[in-house]
Design a protein around this motif. Structure first.
Motif, PDB file in Angstrom:
ATOM      1  N   LEU A   1      -5.479  24.358   0.789  1.00 47.42           N
ATOM      2  CA  LEU A   1      -4.355  24.941   1.901  1.00 47.42           C
ATOM      3  C   LEU A   1      -3.392  24.530   1.761  1.00 47.42           C
ATOM      4  O   LEU A   1      -2.773  23.065   1.648  1.00 47.42           O
ATOM      5  N   PRO A   2      -2.168  24.854   1.183  1.00 47.47           N
ATOM      6  CA  PRO A   2      -0.540  24.066   1.342  1.00 47.47           C
ATOM      7  C   PRO A   2       0.119  23.691   2.340  1.00 47.47           C
ATOM      8  O   PRO A   2      -1.003  24.149   3.727  1.00 47.47           O
ATOM      9  N   ALA A   3       0.620  22.612   1.782  1.00 52.93           N
ATOM     10  CA  ALA A   3       1.550  22.441   3.247  1.00 52.93           C
ATOM     11  C   ALA A   3       1.558  21.796   3.980  1.00 52.93           C
ATOM     12  O   ALA A   3       1.213  22.307   5.224  1.00 52.93           O
TER      13      ALA A   3
ATOM     14  N   PRO B   1       4.281  17.559  -2.759  1.00 56.44           N
ATOM     15  CA  PRO B   1       4.256  17.740  -1.317  1.00 56.44           C
ATOM     16  C   PRO B   1       3.663  16.910  -0.193  1.00 56.44           C
ATOM     17  O   PRO B   1       2.250  16.162  -0.327  1.00 56.44           O
ATOM     18  N   TRP B   2       4.911  16.614   0.841  1.00 59.94           N
ATOM     19  CA  TRP B   2       4.011  15.939   1.650  1.00 59.94           C
ATOM     20  C   TRP B   2       3.848  16.076   3.220  1.00 59.94           C
ATOM     21  O   TRP B   2       5.366  17.030   2.821  1.00 59.94           O
ATOM     22  N   ILE B   3       3.578  16.098   3.838  1.00 59.32           N
ATOM     23  CA  ILE B   3       3.745  15.764   5.464  1.00 59.32           C
ATOM     24  C   ILE B   3       4.128  14.813   6.282  1.00 59.32           C
ATOM     25  O   ILE B   3       2.934  13.766   6.056  1.00 59.32           O
ATOM     26  N   MET B   4       4.606  15.140   7.339  1.00 56.76           N
ATOM     27  CA  MET B   4       5.233  14.111   8.336  1.00 56.76           C
ATOM     28  C   MET B   4       4.674  14.699   9.246  1.00 56.76           C
ATOM     29  O   MET B   4       5.076  15.568   9.840  1.00 56.76           O
ATOM     30  N   THR B   5       4.011  13.154  10.570  1.00 56.09           N
ATOM     31  CA  THR B   5       4.106  13.812  11.436  1.00 56.09           C
ATOM     32  C   THR B   5       4.460  13.040  13.253  1.00 56.09           C
ATOM     33  O   THR B   5       3.937  12.008  13.368  1.00 56.09           O
ATOM     34  N   PRO B   6       5.878  12.305  13.076  1.00 54.37           N
ATOM     35  CA  PRO B   6       7.192  12.011  13.560  1.00 54.37           C
ATOM     36  C   PRO B   6       6.181  11.942  15.255  1.00 54.37           C
ATOM     37  O   PRO B   6       6.230  13.604  15.336  1.00 54.37           O
TER      38      PRO B   6
ATOM     39  N   VAL C   1       7.217  18.938   8.432  1.00 55.81           N
ATOM     40  CA  VAL C   1       7.630  18.314   9.905  1.00 55.81           C
ATOM     41  C   VAL C   1       7.104  18.740  10.682  1.00 55.81           C
ATOM     42  O   VAL C   1       6.999  19.902  11.111  1.00 55.81           O
ATOM     43  N   LEU C   2       6.059  17.578  11.511  1.00 54.55           N
ATOM     44  CA  LEU C   2       4.946  18.169  12.396  1.00 54.55           C
ATOM     45  C   LEU C   2       5.355  17.054  13.513  1.00 54.55           C
ATOM     46  O   LEU C   2       5.325  15.924  13.824  1.00 54.55           O
ATOM     47  N   LEU C   3       6.854  18.308  14.615  1.00 57.72           N
ATOM     48  CA  LEU C   3       7.071  17.287  15.748  1.00 57.72           C
ATOM     49  C   LEU C   3       5.772  17.203  16.622  1.00 57.72           C
ATOM     50  O   LEU C   3       6.440  18.118  17.319  1.00 57.72           O
TER      51      LEU C   3
ATOM     52  N   LEU D   1       1.195  -1.509   0.421  1.00 57.11           N
ATOM     53  CA  LEU D   1      -0.167   0.131   0.333  1.00 57.11           C
ATOM     54  C   LEU D   1       1.392   1.320   0.128  1.00 57.11           C
ATOM     55  O   LEU D   1       0.630   2.033  -0.659  1.00 57.11           O
ATOM     56  N   LEU D   2       1.873   1.626   0.850  1.00 61.38           N
ATOM     57  CA  LEU D   2       3.004   2.488   0.609  1.00 61.38           C
ATOM     58  C   LEU D   2       3.803   2.921  -0.203  1.00 61.38           C
ATOM     59  O   LEU D   2       3.930   4.006  -0.643  1.00 61.38           O
ATOM     60  N   SER D   3       3.885   1.658  -1.121  1.00 59.02           N
ATOM     61  CA  SER D   3       4.611   1.991  -1.836  1.00 59.02           C
ATOM     62  C   SER D   3       3.607   2.308  -3.189  1.00 59.02           C
ATOM     63  O   SER D   3       4.561   3.917  -4.187  1.00 59.02           O
ATOM     64  N   VAL D   4       3.018   2.369  -3.084  1.00 58.83           N
ATOM     65  CA  VAL D   4       1.742   2.873  -4.619  1.00 58.83           C
ATOM     66  C   VAL D   4       1.485   4.434  -4.062  1.00 58.83           C
ATOM     67  O   VAL D   4       1.874   5.027  -4.570  1.00 58.83           O
ATOM     68  N   ALA D   5       1.140   4.769  -2.793  1.00 55.98           N
ATOM     69  CA  ALA D   5       1.357   6.085  -2.900  1.00 55.98           C
ATOM     70  C   ALA D   5       2.624   7.140  -2.877  1.00 55.98           C
ATOM     71  O   ALA D   5       2.670   7.590  -2.977  1.00 55.98           O
ATOM     72  N   ALA D   6       3.921   6.460  -2.079  1.00 56.23           N
ATOM     73  CA  ALA D   6       4.902   6.391  -2.618  1.00 56.23           C
ATOM     74  C   ALA D   6       4.653   7.466  -4.448  1.00 56.23           C
ATOM     75  O   ALA D   6       5.725   8.783  -4.809  1.00 56.23           O
ATOM     76  N   SER D   7       4.901   6.129  -5.269  1.00 59.13           N
ATOM     77  CA  SER D   7       4.439   6.618  -6.476  1.00 59.13           C
ATOM     78  C   SER D   7       3.656   7.603  -6.957  1.00 59.13           C
ATOM     79  O   SER D   7       3.499   8.163  -8.350  1.00 59.13           O
ATOM     80  N   ARG D   8       2.630   7.827  -5.989  1.00 55.01           N
ATOM     81  CA  ARG D   8       1.858   9.198  -6.779  1.00 55.01           C
ATOM     82  C   ARG D   8       2.441  11.040  -6.529  1.00 55.01           C
ATOM     83  O   ARG D   8       2.307  11.173  -5.125  1.00 55.01           O
ATOM     84  N   ASP D   9       1.806  11.374  -6.844  1.00 54.05           N
ATOM     85  CA  ASP D   9       2.234  12.563  -7.031  1.00 54.05           C
ATOM     86  C   ASP D   9       0.783  13.928  -6.663  1.00 54.05           C
ATOM     87  O   ASP D   9       0.570  14.588  -7.195  1.00 54.05           O
ATOM     88  N   ILE D  10       0.014  13.550  -5.519  1.00 55.56           N
ATOM     89  CA  ILE D  10      -0.441  14.438  -5.026  1.00 55.56           C
ATOM     90  C   ILE D  10      -0.727  14.743  -3.474  1.00 55.56           C
ATOM     91  O   ILE D  10       1.074  13.442  -2.721  1.00 55.56           O
ATOM     92  N   PRO D  11      -0.560  15.580  -2.476  1.00 53.31           N
ATOM     93  CA  PRO D  11      -0.145  15.658  -1.279  1.00 53.31           C
ATOM     94  C   PRO D  11      -0.711  14.381  -0.515  1.00 53.31           C
ATOM     95  O   PRO D  11      -2.029  14.020  -0.471  1.00 53.31           O
TER      96      PRO D  11
END
Length: 495
Positions: free
Chosen positions: A447-449, A360-365, A400-402, A328-338
């Motif tokens: 909204l932008p990332a 564009p992407w956001i990570m929330t670790p 990044v949202l830490l 599932l994650l590999s499919v997501a990584a291949s897409r050029d969407i937020p």
């Protein structure tokens, strides 16, 4: 919480540099020290008007000088004053030496601190200033232990001694103040990491008419005054205007996580929400929230057709780390969407099982996930929170949202924001899954990332404060309705 403070946050070095510029341009350093002492004394009198006495712990630098001048003010006001010094006053230099002379000249006697020294009234912590870093030396550490063990109220001058003003880290021990009065510029470390637990209530005194340049700030504090906003909706609006969020997650036994993300996205205004999950979760998801389009998927080929219809992906809640999860994650990584990645999506990325998304992407670790992504450890991340957030943004090209007290949002272009909202009752499983859904919905509404992460963090934290008023036992599924109400109060759907 802190909404009366300035929005711009600085490093201790930046504040000291402005202090030096002011002195160089003609404002005597001793005058600035007097202003700081008067501001602290005024705050002390307002907070504890009936205390009637103070005990000052003075260090060997300018922070100690502030303490000596506070002692002089109390002495002139007729309050009983005790001053304990941790350094021989004969070694004081410059303005600190002048402050000591002024205090003793008006009758405020100072004596060397010894373990078990008598304390009374309000304790004034003037031991270590903003230049402190590392571990507290033995004598100072013992004095701080006595301060923290005392039932008396504590005022910290500029920064609680032992707290790193830049990072909010406490390496060994730090004063636990009831009130901190900070000067010239608000230091970032007072509002993140362990800073809020040690500062107590935080007040700001500018001391000068020349403000810091906001363009030089390390970060901007999020407040209703500067929150990103969603525009009102046209009356002719339809669901296609507000994006289609696809949530990907919910492995066997963890379907609830992806369900909470989906519900949060729905409640925060996404036009459509779909959920790609294990087939065993479909019936429960539809029974709980029939508005969400739920698809049971077993292979990446099924996921591809769902992803092609989505405008935003929210990936990771309840995902797991097995073969199904990686596909599932590999499919997501291949897409050029937020996209928003959380939880096991980040763990798989840290393990190099997948590449970063194309769009564009956001990570929330949380700090543990951040440590794995940086090949570090949780303690290091917590001790260097601003640095960790910036490194993640640079290394992975993500906003990044830490998470953690004083949540930090960092963009690859160098922007950083701090969200000081939140409540200890939020320390419950699933709260982060809800945050992922909130942010995904804001992305879907264009909204932008960076802005979506900032507004999402604030809504999530403020909702936690409101729900936390009822105390322990907060459930993550309590969030979406409250967040929806908050979003409407700050961003009305109609003009």
């Amino acid at each position: 919480m802190h909404d009366d403070l300035p929005l711009s946050l600085y490093s201790a070095a930046q504040v000291r540099a402005l202090d030096a510029r002011l002195i160089a341009s003609g404002t005597p350093g001793f005058e600035l020290m007097h202003r700081a002492a008067r501001a602290a004394w005024r705050a002390l009198r307002q907070r504890w008007p009936d205390a009637g006495a103070i005990t000052v712990f003075a260090g060997g630098g300018n922070n100690g000088g502030d303490g000596y001048l506070i002692a002089a003010l109390a002495q002139r006001a007729g309050w009983p004053v005790r001053v304990y010094h941790l350094n021989d006053p004969a070694t004081l230099k410059g303005d600190a030496a002048h402050a000591y002379a002024e205090a003793t000249g008006c009758g405020a006697r100072s004596e060397a601190w010894k373990s078990g020294a008598e304390l009374s009234g309000v304790i004034v912590d003037a031991l270590l200033g903003t230049g402190f870093s590392g571990s507290v030396r033995d004598a100072y550490a013992e004095a701080i232990k006595q301060i923290n063990a005392s039932p008396l109220p504590v005022l910290a001058v500029d920064v609680p001694s032992g707290l790193n003003a830049d990072t909010g880290a406490v390496t060994s021990i730090a004063v636990q103040a009831n009130l901190t009065v900070t000067f010239i510029g608000v230091k970032l470390g007072l509002l993140t990491g362990e800073g809020p637990d040690h500062c107590g209530e935080l007040e700001f005194a500018a001391l000068v008419e020349e403000p810091q340049n906001p363009a030089d700030a390390l970060a901007q504090r999020l407040s209703p005054r500067n929150l990103p906003r969603l525009p009102p909706r046209k009356r002719s609006a339809h669901k296609g205007n507000f994006g289609h969020v696809l949530v990907m997650g919910g492995n066997e036994g963890t379907g609830g996580a992806a369900m909470m993300t989906s519900e949060a996205a729905l409640r925060c205004g996404a036009g459509m929400v779909s959920l790609a999950t294990r087939p065993s979760n479909v019936a429960a998801a539809l029974a709980r929230r029939p508005e969400i389009m739920v698809a049971g998927v077993e292979s990446s080929s099924r996921v591809i057709s769902l992803v092609e219809k989505a405008d935003v992906l929210a990936v990771g809640p309840g995902l797991g780390q097995g073969a199904w999860s990686r596909s599932l994650l590999s499919v997501a990584a291949s897409r050029d969407i937020p996209q928003v990645w959380d939880a096991d999506a980040l763990n798989l990325l840290a393990g190099q099982a997948v590449s970063t998304p194309k769009g564009p992407w956001i990570m929330t670790p949380h700090p543990g996930e951040a440590a794995r992504l940086l090949r570090s450890d949780t303690a290091t991340v917590q001790n260097l929170r601003p640095t960790a957030a910036r490194k993640l943004a640079e290394r992975y090209g993500a906003v990044v949202l830490l998470k953690g007290l004083g949540t930090l949002i960092a963009a690859p272009d160098g922007r950083m924001a701090l969200c000081g909202r939140g409540h200890p009752a939020m320390a419950t499983g699933g709260a982060g899954d809800v945050l992922t859904g909130i942010i995904a919905a804001l992305l879907a509404q264009h909204l932008p990332a960076f802005e979506a992460a900032c507004l999402g963090a604030w809504l999530h934290g403020r909702a936690g404060e409101l729900l936390g008023q009822h105390g322990r036992g907060l459930a993550a599924s309590d969030f979406p309705d409250t967040v929806r109400q908050l979003l409407e109060s700050y961003n009305p759907c109609l003009k």
